[in-house]
Design a protein around this motif. Structure first.
Motif, short mmCIF file in Angstrom:
data_model
loop_
_atom_site.label_atom_id
_atom_site.label_comp_id
_atom_site.label_asym_id
_atom_site.label_seq_id
_atom_site.Cartn_x
_atom_site.Cartn_y
_atom_site.Cartn_z
N ARG A 1 0.09 5.58 8.32
CA ARG A 1 -1.02 6.21 7.61
C ARG A 1 -1.07 5.59 6.22
O ARG A 1 -0.08 5.63 5.48
N TYR B 1 -2.65 5.68 2.53
CA TYR B 1 -3.36 6.57 1.60
C TYR B 1 -4.45 5.76 0.91
O TYR B 1 -4.17 4.75 0.25
N ASP B 2 -5.68 6.21 1.04
CA ASP B 2 -6.81 5.41 0.57
C ASP B 2 -7.86 6.32 -0.05
O ASP B 2 -8.87 6.65 0.56
N GLU C 1 -9.97 9.57 1.59
CA GLU C 1 -9.90 9.50 3.04
C GLU C 1 -8.82 8.52 3.45
O GLU C 1 -8.89 7.33 3.12
N ASP C 2 -7.79 9.01 4.14
CA ASP C 2 -6.70 8.15 4.59
C ASP C 2 -7.08 7.47 5.90
O ASP C 2 -7.91 7.97 6.67
N GLN D 1 -7.34 13.33 2.90
CA GLN D 1 -5.95 13.11 2.50
C GLN D 1 -5.10 14.38 2.58
O GLN D 1 -3.88 14.30 2.72
N ARG E 1 -9.53 8.17 10.72
CA ARG E 1 -9.70 8.45 9.29
C ARG E 1 -9.75 9.96 9.13
O ARG E 1 -10.36 10.66 9.95
N GLY F 1 1.63 4.88 1.53
CA GLY F 1 1.40 5.48 2.83
C GLY F 1 2.69 5.93 3.47
O GLY F 1 3.72 6.11 2.79
N GLU G 1 0.83 -1.20 0.00
CA GLU G 1 0.00 0.00 0.00
C GLU G 1 0.87 1.26 0.00
O GLU G 1 2.00 1.27 0.48
#
Length: 756
Positions: free
Chosen positions: A176, A178-179, A182-183, A203, A200, A161, A159
């Motif tokens: 953390r 990164y998604d 919303e992280d 970003q 959450r 982050g 991932e």
């Protein structure tokens, strides 16, 4: 638009392309490229002066890399040069003797520790770092046996982050991921590799590094309203007019709708519980707000006490600027501190004038029942101790809520004169007995009991060293280290505090003179210097770079006058926000500078043809804009890495910062941006001007070239040195040495000294 350059770690040769140097002096109106292809002629400093310059620029700087060993006798420290930070040496510092033992074998081991290196026992060190080739690793080393153990960890897997930190007992990592929009923030158990979601957030918002209790059981996270990533993005990602950061900076967003208020919180966790989250403090709920104005003071940072019973929280007051309907959260105007217990109960509010700088102040627990604070105060950066005593929510300073504030123009005067301000009741804050100068908050080690502080310190007369304070011997100490002892005698300067009257009230600063020069001076060459920023303090510290020539020019016969003007930290909230209030940007501090220079001439310190001006970034802007607004005020100018075109900068650079300072966008008020840009009035400038600019500076080199060409067209003697590969400031030591010689010779030529 800060004043200090980024690090550039490639060794290069000096050279020129295009117009050559003739006998060490550039031809008028030259653009001289300093790069890789040839070695230019050197300015003609004598051999002894060359030797002194090399010595001043070889001054070393000590850093503290570790906690104190359990027996309180040893620290791991690094020593480097401000101009060559990549060339460092590691040492073990023996505190009882001050001896440094070189740790040569550790250079390939201690690469980039995340946080302080921690002692497991008196011989064993433990730390987390990202390895040279990418993977994270937990490193254990024994200084006696030399054995090193490395355990690779991959907490992010595949991932995207970042690793936020590791607990002091090395049992958990905070990461953390990164998604999308919303992280997600997780705690990762290093025993089981299981993840626990703890937050959450959008970003673009920043989390401060987590703070932990000493045993790792308690942790706190702060999502800040003052460090949004958008604020620092530049073209092509620079914010537009409708962006949240620009609207906040312009004061256009109501507090209840402001995302930088809505997403600002502190969360306290007890990691021994099945439901770890114990308390959440939110800015939009006004929990613990200092003045209850329903605007919600921001949470900026947090520090646990060693036992985890209490949490020290730094808070920011949003700036309420004249003419703007709503406060700005990204640009606060002051700070204060609060102490909470683990249940979220407010125990103390520490609202001291000395600690109000929103960015240049910081606090830690000193043992269990005291706090240690560092802050810019005037032109010094000292340390204070605060005794917590009994639990109390009483405020230790007068009310400074927006309703109690006087007009900012009046406050600019009264904040410099304590006699004109309401006096606080007896304060628990006491300064440590340090001489004038600057403590380095990044070089600090505290004993667990709070009875010992090791700190880095320098001033224009004291080269950087580590010092020690002990509660049983609170008198000023001699240097603990002798890193620069052999060079101390090379630095032949003297320091004098000074004060001037301006139309906005008194302004305090200091004068750095050549050793032995009379004070007050009479008829001497003098350079008025301004720091980058705006906002940064201007402190009494050792510095021998062309961007900060506090020790450079005075060692070669040219005094440097340092006076922080409106917009700087260290003099109170109204002083700090004064550039942005009443659309004062590009005017208020320049008028103060004019008033000061006129007094310098009236007092006979220097003749009008003996006064120059210099600075980098915003300091370069101040120099260039002064030439435009006040022709003839300065006899010579050396703007470096300068902001010269606010229109270009708004479109391609720090839009939010300029929106905050000007109070309008250029689409709404183009005349203000043109008036505040040195470039658009450059046709009237005839002052001899020396420019330094990096070809990779985020303030575009093309704008600097245009400014040069306009001065040339106006008939000004002007030379632009463009340094290949350099960013915002000259970060290569060879280039710095050349630039220093050019700067010295330039001011010698145009400030009409008697002799050298």
């Amino acid at each position: 638009m800060g004043g200090r350059g980024v690090l550039w770690w490639c060794a290069v040769l000096l050279g020129t392309v295009g117009i050559p140097l003739l006998a060490g002096v550039p031809t008028p109106a030259a653009i001289v490229t300093v790069g890789l292809e040839a070695i230019p002629d050197q300015p003609e400093l004598s051999a002894s002066e060359q030797e002194r310059l090399s010595a001043l620029q070889a001054v070393q700087r000590p850093h503290i890399l570790s906690t104190l060993s359990p027996d309180g006798t040893t620290l791991l420290v690094a020593v480097d040069s401000p101009l060559s930070p990549e060339q460092l040496t590691l040492y073990f510092l023996d505190l009882p003797t001050g001896d440094l033992t070189e740790a040569t074998d550790l250079l390939d081991v201690v690469v980039s520790p995340a946080g302080l290196v921690r002692w497991v026992d008196n011989n064993t060190l433990h730390f987390l770092q990202q390895g040279v080739f990418g993977p994270w690793e937990i490193v254990t080393l024994n200084r006696v046996t030399g054995i090193v153990s490395r355990t690779q960890v991959a907490p992010l897997g595949e991932e995207a982050g970042e690793v936020l930190g590791i607990s002091p007992d090395f049992s958990r990592l905070a990461i953390r991921v990164y998604d999308g929009d919303e992280d997600v923030v997780f705690l990762v158990s290093l025993n089981t590799l299981q993840r626990l979601e703890v937050a959450r957030l959008p970003q673009d918002f920043t989390l401060q590094p987590p703070t932990w209790s000493a045993n790792g059981q308690y942790m706190a996270l702060v999502a800040t309203a003052t460090d949004a990533q958008q604020l620092y993005d530049r073209s092509p990602n620079s914010p537009n007019f409708a962006s949240t950061v620009v609207q906040d900076a312009l004061g256009r967003t109501p507090p209840q709708d402001n995302p930088f208020r809505q997403h600002n919180w502190v969360r306290l966790f007890d990691l021994s519980q099945s439901e770890p989250l114990q308390v959440e403090l939110r800015a939009d709920l006004d929990q613990g707000d200092n003045h209850g104005d329903n605007h919600g003071d921001s949470f900026a940072d947090a520090y646990f006490s060693p036992d985890g019973r209490r949490l020290l929280v730094k808070r920011h007051r949003p700036a309420h600027l004249a003419g703007r309907p709503h406060p700005t959260y990204l640009f606060p105007d002051s700070a204060y501190y609060q102490v909470y217990d683990r249940d979220g109960t407010l125990l103390h509010t520490i609202d001291e004038p000395a600690l109000q700088g929103p960015y240049e102040s910081q606090g830690w627990f000193l043992g269990q029942d005291q706090l240690l604070f560092w802050a810019s105060a005037g032109h010094q950066r000292p340390l204070w101790v605060y005794d917590l005593g009994t639990d109390s929510t009483a405020d230790s300073s007068p009310d400074l809520s927006p309703d109690s504030r006087a007009d900012s123009r009046a406050e600019l005067s009264t904040e410099l004169n304590p006699a004109l301000r309401p006096q606080p009741r007896q304060s628990r804050l006491r300064p440590l007995p340090l001489p004038p100068g600057s403590v380095d908050p990044a070089a600090l080690a505290l004993s667990p009991s709070g009875d010992t502080i090791i700190y880095g310190f320098s001033s224009v007369t004291q080269l950087p060293e580590l010092f020690r304070w002990r509660s049983n011997d609170p008198s000023p100490s001699a240097p603990l280290t002798q890193v620069n002892a052999d060079l101390q005698s090379v630095n032949r300067v003297q320091y004098q505090p000074v004060q001037f009257a301006t139309q906005n009230g008194p302004r305090q600063g200091f004068l750095v003179q050549p050793e032995g020069q009379a004070f007050p001076p009479q008829g001497v060459p003098l350079v008025f210097w301004q720091e980058g920023g705006p906002g940064f303090s201007m402190a009494n510290e050792f510095a021998a770079e062309v961007e900060i020539p506090l020790n450079l020019l005075p060692n070669f016969g040219i005094a440097v006058l340092v006076v922080p003007l409106t917009g700087r930290e260290g003099f109170g909230s109204a002083f700090y926000r004064g550039q942005a209030d009443h659309q004062n940007f590009g005017h208020i501090d320049l008028v103060e500078g004019r008033d000061i220079i006129q007094q310098v001439v009236q007092m006979g310190w220097a003749r009008a043809n003996q006064i120059g001006v210099s600075g980098c970034s915003y300091g370069g802007y101040f120099a260039a804009q002064s030439l435009r607004q006040f022709p003839g005020l300065f006899a010579a100018a050396n703007p470096q890495c300068s902001l010269l075109d606010t229109l270009t900068e708004w479109q391609l650079g720090y839009s939010a910062l300029l929106s905050y300072l000007v109070g309008q966008s250029p689409m709404e008020d183009p005349a203000a941006y043109i008036a505040n840009s040195p470039l658009y009035g450059a046709t009237a400038i005839t002052t001899p001007t020396l420019m330094f600019h990096g070809t990779e500076d985020f303030l575009q080199i093309d704008v600097a070239r245009n400014f040069h060409d306009m001065l040339d067209a106006a008939g000004a003697p002007v030379t632009l040195y463009q340094f290949e590969g350099m960013g915002h400031g000259i970060s290569d030591p060879h280039f710095q040495n050349l630039a220093a010689q050019i700067q010295i010779q330039f001011f010698r030529q145009y400030l009409t000294p008697n002799s050298y």
